[in-house]
Design an enzyme around this catalytic site. Structure first.
Site, short mmCIF file in Angstrom:
data_model
loop_
_atom_site.label_atom_id
_atom_site.label_comp_id
_atom_site.label_asym_id
_atom_site.label_seq_id
_atom_site.Cartn_x
_atom_site.Cartn_y
_atom_site.Cartn_z
N TYR A 60 -16.33 -52.40 -4.92
CA TYR A 60 -15.30 -53.40 -4.67
C TYR A 60 -14.83 -54.04 -5.97
O TYR A 60 -13.62 -54.11 -6.24
CB TYR A 60 -15.85 -54.47 -3.72
CG TYR A 60 -14.85 -55.56 -3.38
CD1 TYR A 60 -13.81 -55.33 -2.48
CD2 TYR A 60 -14.96 -56.83 -3.94
CE1 TYR A 60 -12.90 -56.33 -2.16
CE2 TYR A 60 -14.05 -57.84 -3.63
CZ TYR A 60 -13.03 -57.59 -2.74
OH TYR A 60 -12.12 -58.58 -2.43
N ILE A 79 3.94 -55.45 4.12
CA ILE A 79 2.61 -56.01 3.94
C ILE A 79 1.56 -55.07 4.52
O ILE A 79 1.61 -54.73 5.70
CB ILE A 79 2.48 -57.39 4.62
CG1 ILE A 79 3.58 -58.34 4.12
CG2 ILE A 79 1.10 -57.99 4.38
CD1 ILE A 79 3.62 -59.67 4.87
N THR A 98 -12.52 -65.23 6.34
CA THR A 98 -12.08 -64.02 7.03
C THR A 98 -13.27 -63.20 7.50
O THR A 98 -14.43 -63.55 7.24
CB THR A 98 -11.23 -63.15 6.09
OG1 THR A 98 -12.05 -62.74 4.97
CG2 THR A 98 -10.02 -63.93 5.56
N ASN A 154 -2.07 -55.95 0.40
CA ASN A 154 -3.10 -56.90 0.80
C ASN A 154 -4.36 -56.24 1.34
O ASN A 154 -5.46 -56.78 1.17
CB ASN A 154 -2.52 -57.84 1.88
CG ASN A 154 -3.60 -58.57 2.63
OD1 ASN A 154 -4.19 -59.53 2.15
ND2 ASN A 154 -3.89 -58.11 3.85
N LYS A 195 -11.07 -53.44 -7.66
CA LYS A 195 -10.16 -54.58 -7.87
C LYS A 195 -9.83 -54.77 -9.35
O LYS A 195 -8.71 -55.15 -9.71
CB LYS A 195 -10.77 -55.85 -7.28
CG LYS A 195 -10.83 -55.86 -5.76
CD LYS A 195 -9.45 -55.79 -5.12
CE LYS A 195 -9.51 -55.97 -3.61
NZ LYS A 195 -8.16 -55.94 -2.99
#
Length: 264
Positions: A166, A27, A203, A99, A170
């Site tokens: 971003y 991860i 987060t 991640n 993605k």
């Protein structure tokens, strides 16, 4: 701290011991947020070992190994990939979860430094692509279940002002996931590759988003409202949903690119 049996003891030191067959999870971004939640949730399961790839170690567990690596440093990534994917002769499954991700500076194209784009694409796309490539080549001879899960974003599917790098990185991660899955299907490897949008999580990235000037991000107030109305998803909840889905049998009609809210 969780309790567990021995893990990550070098095989040379265990000549007469029989190790349990293990489920391995690699991860990135495991030091905080969703990555940490995924790692800690998995470490509660038996016969499971986690290799966490991040700059800092924030998890202590007998079945957790920290691999220090800055994914924005491409030279370091290239020189240390072999440490991320060790020989795993006792594996009954191997899963890579890409991640780690960064939003970078929030601002409009034409008002940002060129270095911003390099930084965001390195972490969000180039490093995951290199990790995917090395994972597939390192474990190509394995017949155990192998999975690559890329953590994407809803921003990959729409235009979000101030988030150009971003969103684009993605979207490219979604595209490389679709291509890699098609290639593995054509090779007949049974490798599973998915790109998953986890939703809006509570987060540190969200704190960064809420601090943005509305002149650079027109949706800033909407994200503040999400926090105030307690509509952000805590990472632990998202991690549990993702792991439950990952460990279920694969359905033949499952898309490569999907969202947590679509998991059932």
């Amino acid at each position: 701290m969780y309790t567990a049996s021995f893990c990550f003891i070098p095989y040379s030191r265990l000549p007469h011991l029989t190790r349990n067959a293990m489920h391995y999870y690699i991860i990135t971004g495991a030091s905080r947020g969703l990555g940490k939640a995924l790692a800690e949730t998995l470490l509660q399961q038996p016969d499971t070992q986690v290799i966490g790839v991040s700059r800092h170690a924030t998890i202590e567990h007998a079945c957790y190994r920290h691999q220090p690596l800055d994914l924005s440093d491409m030279l370091a990534v290239q020189n240390n990939l072999h440490k991320v994917f060790p020989p795993l002769p006792d594996a009954v499954s191997i899963t890579l979860i890409n991640n780690a991700g960064v939003l970078g500076d929030i601002g409009y194209i034409g008002e940002l430094s060129n270095e911003h784009f390099e930084f965001v694409f390195d972490v969000n796309l180039i490093a995951p692509a290199m990790l995917m490539n090395t994972f597939l080549s390192t474990y190509a001879s394995f017949t155990v279940p192998r999975t690559i899960l890329n953590i994407s974003s809803g921003a990959a599917q729409r235009a979000v002002d101030g988030w150009a790098a971003y969103s684009a990185s993605k979207a490219a991660l979604d595209a490389i996931s679709r291509t890699a899955q098609k290639e593995q299907d054509l090779r007949g490897t049974d490798v599973r590759i998915r790109s998953l949008s986890p939703g809006v999580l509570d987060t540190a990235m969200q704190e960064h988003i809420r601090s943005a000037d509305t002149a650079n991000f027109s949706e800033a107030e909407q994200f503040t409202d999400l926090k105030q109305s307690r509509n952000l998803v805590v990472p632990d909840k998202a991690a549990s949903q993702i792991i439950q889905w990952l460990q279920r049998p694969i359905t033949s009609d499952e898309p490569v690119v999907l969202r947590v809210i679509d998991l059932h």
